[in-house]
Design a protein around this motif. Structure first.
Motif, PDB file in Angstrom:
ATOM      1  N   HIS A  49       0.827  -1.211   0.000  1.00  0.00           N
ATOM      2  CA  HIS A  49       0.000   0.000   0.000  1.00  0.00           C
ATOM      3  C   HIS A  49       0.864   1.265   0.000  1.00  0.00           C
ATOM      4  CE1 HIS A  49       0.989   0.870   4.181  1.00  0.00           C
ATOM      5  NE2 HIS A  49       0.820  -0.418   4.420  1.00  0.00           N
ATOM      6  N   PHE A  71      -6.269   2.647  -9.729  1.00  0.00           N
ATOM      7  CA  PHE A  71      -5.819   1.269  -9.899  1.00  0.00           C
ATOM      8  C   PHE A  71      -6.830   0.278  -9.342  1.00  0.00           C
ATOM      9  CE2 PHE A  71      -4.794   1.939  -5.530  1.00  0.00           C
ATOM     10  CZ  PHE A  71      -4.664   0.686  -4.946  1.00  0.00           C
ATOM     11  N   HIS A  80      -6.300   9.398  -7.197  1.00  0.00           N
ATOM     12  CA  HIS A  80      -5.082   8.675  -6.818  1.00  0.00           C
ATOM     13  C   HIS A  80      -5.307   7.172  -6.682  1.00  0.00           C
ATOM     14  CE1 HIS A  80      -1.019   8.513  -5.345  1.00  0.00           C
ATOM     15  NE2 HIS A  80      -1.360   8.074  -4.156  1.00  0.00           N
ATOM     16  N   GLY A  81      -6.561   6.738  -6.718  1.00  0.00           N
ATOM     17  CA  GLY A  81      -6.851   5.322  -6.477  1.00  0.00           C
ATOM     18  C   GLY A  81      -7.473   4.607  -7.655  1.00  0.00           C
ATOM     19  N   HIS A  88       1.334   0.522  -4.625  1.00  0.00           N
ATOM     20  CA  HIS A  88       0.582   1.752  -4.865  1.00  0.00           C
ATOM     21  C   HIS A  88       1.277   2.924  -4.187  1.00  0.00           C
ATOM     22  CE1 HIS A  88      -2.936   4.567  -3.861  1.00  0.00           C
ATOM     23  NE2 HIS A  88      -2.707   4.694  -5.157  1.00  0.00           N
ATOM     24  N   SER A  89       1.348   4.047  -4.900  1.00  0.00           N
ATOM     25  CA  SER A  89       1.795   5.313  -4.337  1.00  0.00           C
ATOM     26  C   SER A  89       3.184   5.172  -3.710  1.00  0.00           C
ATOM     27  CB  SER A  89       0.758   5.825  -3.340  1.00  0.00           C
ATOM     28  OG  SER A  89       1.032   7.122  -2.907  1.00  0.00           O
ATOM     29  N   ALA A 119       1.435   1.241  -9.380  1.00  0.00           N
ATOM     30  CA  ALA A 119       0.244   2.072  -9.533  1.00  0.00           C
ATOM     31  C   ALA A 119       0.470   3.433  -8.900  1.00  0.00           C
ATOM     32  CB  ALA A 119      -0.963   1.387  -8.902  1.00  0.00           C
ATOM     33  N   ASN A 155       5.657   2.160  -3.803  1.00  0.00           N
ATOM     34  CA  ASN A 155       6.620   1.933  -4.880  1.00  0.00           C
ATOM     35  C   ASN A 155       8.033   2.325  -4.481  1.00  0.00           C
ATOM     36  OD1 ASN A 155       5.130   1.049  -7.480  1.00  0.00           O
ATOM     37  ND2 ASN A 155       3.822   2.645  -6.600  1.00  0.00           N
TER      38      ASN A 155
END
Length: 382
Positions: A134, A320, A317-318, A208-209, A240, A212
């Motif tokens: 996450h 994905f 932002h979400g 995600h975010s 993502a 990464n």
């Protein structure tokens, strides 16, 4: 200082618009009948501190060692793809809400045994793992239920492994989260090596975010350790909305050399959260909102542009999470054939996916997105 204040205000407004968030005590086990709900098992590896308060499991503090857990969560029969139906009051109603059915803390040996048990329950050829990492400002219940949503909506038979690092879960914790993400590198490496040593046939990763940052730094340290993950076991690695400085990403790839398999990068130029992050970083663009997608493709990535996809969250932002329903089709497209630049650049992925694997993706994706690919030839790792 003005820029930092603007970032906090922007993200506070975005968070406030999303309503109340799950806190301690949210994860209460429901014993109510759930005959119409669908349950999913999630294995957890975390650098969070264990929280012994009822209904909590883990908090946002950093632990000295990696911890493990297992959870079973049910999804209601009328679940809307891309969303999480949070209960108004814990533990919730399994007919209408995401509901925790069981949970347990595990030690290292128990985690390995649970992983092998889940893999053995699947036939050969389907013993794959999906590791989800996450992003910033994520509390443990949010990470757990997002993992379940991705697993449920995708319909993939993969074993779900959530790697959750010690995000503070507050808008003002950006620097704390950045440092927590950095601390989590060794924990993620240990988790990936544990999975690689199991019966898993493929390890697929979705970050995600800010997750990464954890992912790319971990892959970098694995690569330069001289003991890489087994090449045959590395599946699709998806990034993502990466909250990652473009120059840092380029430097990481130069140090590690070109990836053996291309990263799949989901970008969106209207991502407000990444624009705020860019302001905080002195104006440097983030990979997830980079406006030179073809350069990313030349660095060894398959770029999926989601700019034209309407988002379910105000920060854009979400996105994905909304594509999980089309994951099998996209995976077949990206894994079963080699798209050329001329074929993919500027095309509508609905058409490409539909022509390749049928009509399911057309129902799952209703707005245009582009897939851009390029030969992985630019970075040699010298």
């Amino acid at each position: 200082m003005r820029v930092r204040l603007a970032l906090v205000v922007l993200l506070a407004l975005v968070t406030a618009a999303c309503g109340s968030r799950p806190g301690p005590g949210t994860l209460q086990v429901s014993a109510a009948p759930a005959t119409s709900a669908t349950s999913h098992t999630v294995l957890v590896a975390t650098t969070r501190e264990r929280d012994d308060r009822p209904g909590s499991m883990f908090n946002g503090e950093r632990a000295a060692a990696l911890s493990f857990a297992e959870a079973s969560v049910s999804v209601p029969p009328d679940h809307a793809p891309g969303k999480i139906e949070w209960p108004d009051t814990p533990p919730g109603d399994p007919e209408t809400d995401f509901t925790l059915r069981a949970s347990a803390h595990l030690d290292d040996a128990q985690f390995r045994a649970a992983l092998d048990r889940e893999l053995a329950a699947r036939p050969k050829g389907q013993r794959e793992v999906l590791v989800f990492i996450h992003g910033y400002n994520t509390r443990f219940p949010e990470a757990l239920y997002r993992m379940v949503q991705l697993k449920h909506d995708s319909g993939l038979p993969h074993v779900a492994v959530l790697f959750t690092w010690a995000s503070g879960g507050e808008v003002t914790d950006y620097l704390y989260d950045t440092n927590s993400a950095t601390i989590a590198r060794d924990g993620l490496e240990r988790t990936l090596r544990t999975i690689a040593a199991s019966r898993a046939e493929k390890i697929n990763i979705l970050a995600h975010s800010m997750g990464n940052w954890v992912l790319t730094e971990t892959l970098r340290q694995i690569r330069i350790s001289g003991t890489p993950l087994p090449r045959a076991k590395v599946g699709v690695v998806s990034m993502a909305a990466p909250d990652l400085d473009v120059d840092v990403f380029k430097a990481q790839l130069r140090r590690t050399g070109r990836p053996e398999k291309p990263f799949v990068i989901l970008v969106s130029r209207d991502d407000r959260a990444l624009k705020a992050s860019s302001l905080l970083a002195g104006g440097k663009q983030r990979v997830g909102a980079y406006d030179h997608e073809e350069e990313l493709a030349e660095l060894g990535a398959v770029v999926v542009d989601l700019t034209e996809v309407e988002s379910q969250d105000m920060a854009n932002h979400g996105k994905f999470a909304q594509l999980a329903q089309a994951a099998p089709e996209l995976q077949k497209l990206l894994g079963s054939r080699s798209l050329t630049q001329d074929e993919a650049r500027g095309t509508d992925a609905v058409t490409v996916v539909g022509d390749t694997v049928g009509n399911t993706a057309k129902a799952a994706i209703t707005l245009p997105l582009r897939i851009i690919t390029a030969p992985i030839t630019v970075l040699s790792g010298g």
